[in-house]
Motif scaffolding. Structure first.
Motif, PDB file in Angstrom:
ATOM      1  N   GLY A 102     -15.144 -76.206 -18.885  1.00 20.72           N
ATOM      2  CA  GLY A 102     -15.481 -76.832 -20.166  1.00 20.72           C
ATOM      3  C   GLY A 102     -15.939 -75.907 -21.263  1.00 20.72           C
ATOM      4  N   CYS A 130     -17.619 -86.281 -24.935  1.00 20.58           N
ATOM      5  CA  CYS A 130     -16.349 -85.613 -24.689  1.00 20.58           C
ATOM      6  C   CYS A 130     -15.246 -86.658 -24.496  1.00 20.58           C
ATOM      7  N   ARG A 132     -12.066 -85.989 -23.529  1.00 19.14           N
ATOM      8  CA  ARG A 132     -11.046 -85.587 -22.572  1.00 19.14           C
ATOM      9  C   ARG A 132     -11.254 -86.310 -21.247  1.00 19.14           C
ATOM     10  N   CYS A 135     -12.236 -84.111 -18.173  1.00 15.92           N
ATOM     11  CA  CYS A 135     -13.439 -83.266 -18.253  1.00 15.92           C
ATOM     12  C   CYS A 135     -14.603 -83.950 -17.546  1.00 15.92           C
TER      13      CYS A 135
END
Length: 410
Positions: A102, A130, A132, A135
């Motif tokens: 990350g 976040c 994503r 992630c």
């Protein structure tokens, strides 16, 4: 041999082999169980050992202070200690080290969260926001790293979900890191103090001594040019050693060499009034000790034996092997002093003619080795003075750097 008997022997042998194998296997299994119980302990004991071991590996880099190199070496250990998906260490301005995934998209946002923490000075648990899906860094705990001057930076631990346990664990680890940083500052303060004390000793090598040494050398230029040349070389070596800029420690061999140079210059001035005896065991010459801790003792002996008296001065310097220690004594037959006055001088309550040499040596020896190794000073009015130093042959952190190239001419 009949087929029946042969078959019986085969069956019996197979049974014995099977029984022996089972017994051996059981013996090894029990031995393994005992070894596992003895070496690895219970799950709680194993976890405790792992935690302590990981902390011990993270501590040495942090003792260098909050730098990029120290943070990089410690981040992986700290992440393992917390068991988080990622971890970073920062100062007040930037990320110093990142360990885990990350970094490509979270590192840029880390300092914004650290800035919020710096304003409050308290640990915070925040959602990373976040977007994503792959992630794992969904939550971050930002804990302050503190020192003498307040908040120095932050420890940021990233997890996949909000966790009160992670908040508490990250805060405690950050406190532990802060202790290591405070110890590093204490080490630097101690080093600066020792450097200041050495500078004070160098300042005590007075223009009066330099003038008298050069005057004594000049007196031999016409009558004994070779003696003048030797004394000039001694003077150059003595000043070069006394004003060197590397290392808080030196070897006994180098310190004695400097003392001999000092005595050679004093002898050129006082002539036959100065009698010096050196008794040094060769095995203690490599022992490391604080820089410039013998010369002030010898200078004190010369002052009270020659400058404050008209009699012949006898100075005896011994260094003997005492097992784990080297025992060094500097003794003179000078005018001595009142023990009560000596106590006031060592306490810094009396400037006097002894200057700062004796208190300086006393304080530095105690700082390095502890109060049990403080110099022992025996004196009385008209009875001369004897100073005894006990120097451990081996002490962590005490080593000469770089090693000296000269040895005393005994």
């Amino acid at each position: 041999m009949t087929p029946t008997l042969l078959a019986l022997l085969v069956v019996t042998g197979a049974a014995l082999l099977l029984g022996t194998g089972w017994a051996a296997g059981r013996w090894h299994a029990r031995r393994g169980e005992r070894a596992a119980g003895m070496d690895l302990g219970t799950p709680v004991e194993r976890a405790t050992f792992h935690t302590l071991h990981t902390a011990s590996l993270a501590a040495p880099p942090l003792r260098a202070g909050l730098t990029e190199d120290a943070a990089r070496k410690a981040a992986r250990r700290l992440r393992s200690l917390l068991g988080t998906e990622a971890l970073c260490l920062t100062d007040r301005e930037s990320v110093l080290a990142w360990d885990g995934p990350g970094a490509d998209h979270h590192q840029r946002r880390a300092m914004a969260r650290v800035a919020v923490m710096l304003a409050s000075g308290r640990s915070q648990s925040v959602r990373t926001e976040c977007q994503r899906p792959d992630c794992p860094l969904k939550w971050a705990v930002v804990a302050p790293l503190t020192g003498e001057d307040g908040v120095l930076g932050a420890l940021v631990a990233y997890g996949s979900r909000e966790s009160a346990v992670l908040v508490r664990a990250a805060t405690e680890v950050a406190r532990w890191v802060s202790v290591q940083l405070e110890l590093s500052e204490l080490d630097r303060s101690r080093t600066r103090l020792m450097e200041a004390e050495i500078k004070a000793l160098r300042a005590q090598i007075s223009p009066h001594f330099i003038f008298n040494s050069l005057a004594a050398i000049a007196s031999f230029v016409r009558t004994d040019p070779e003696r003048a040349r030797e004394l000039l070389l001694e003077f150059a070596d003595f000043t070069r050693y006394s004003f060197r800029r590397h290392g808080d420690f030196t070897t006994l061999a180098d310190e004695l060499r400097s003392v001999q140079q000092y005595l050679a210059l004093a002898g050129a001035r006082f002539g036959d009034r100065l009698k010096v005896t050196l008794q040094v065991a060769p095995e203690v010459l490599p022992v490391a000790l604080p820089f410039l801790c013998l010369q002030p003792l010898v200078e004190n002996a010369v002052k009270h034996g020659l400058e404050d008296s008209t009699e012949e001065c006898r100075i005896t310097i011994t260094a003997r092997d005492a097992g784990a220690e080297a025992v060094i004594t500097v003794e003179d037959n000078g005018v001595g002093m009142d023990p009560a006055l000596l106590r006031r001088i060592l306490a810094g309550e009396h400037g006097g003619s002894s200057g700062i040499g004796l208190p300086n040596v006393d304080e530095r020896i105690r700082q390095v080795y502890g109060d049990a190794y403080g110099p022992v000073m025996e004196t009385g009015v008209g009875a001369g003075m004897k100073v005894t130093l006990r120097i451990p042959k081996y002490r962590a952190g005490v080593h000469s750097s770089p090693p000296g190239q000269q040895t005393p001419r005994l």
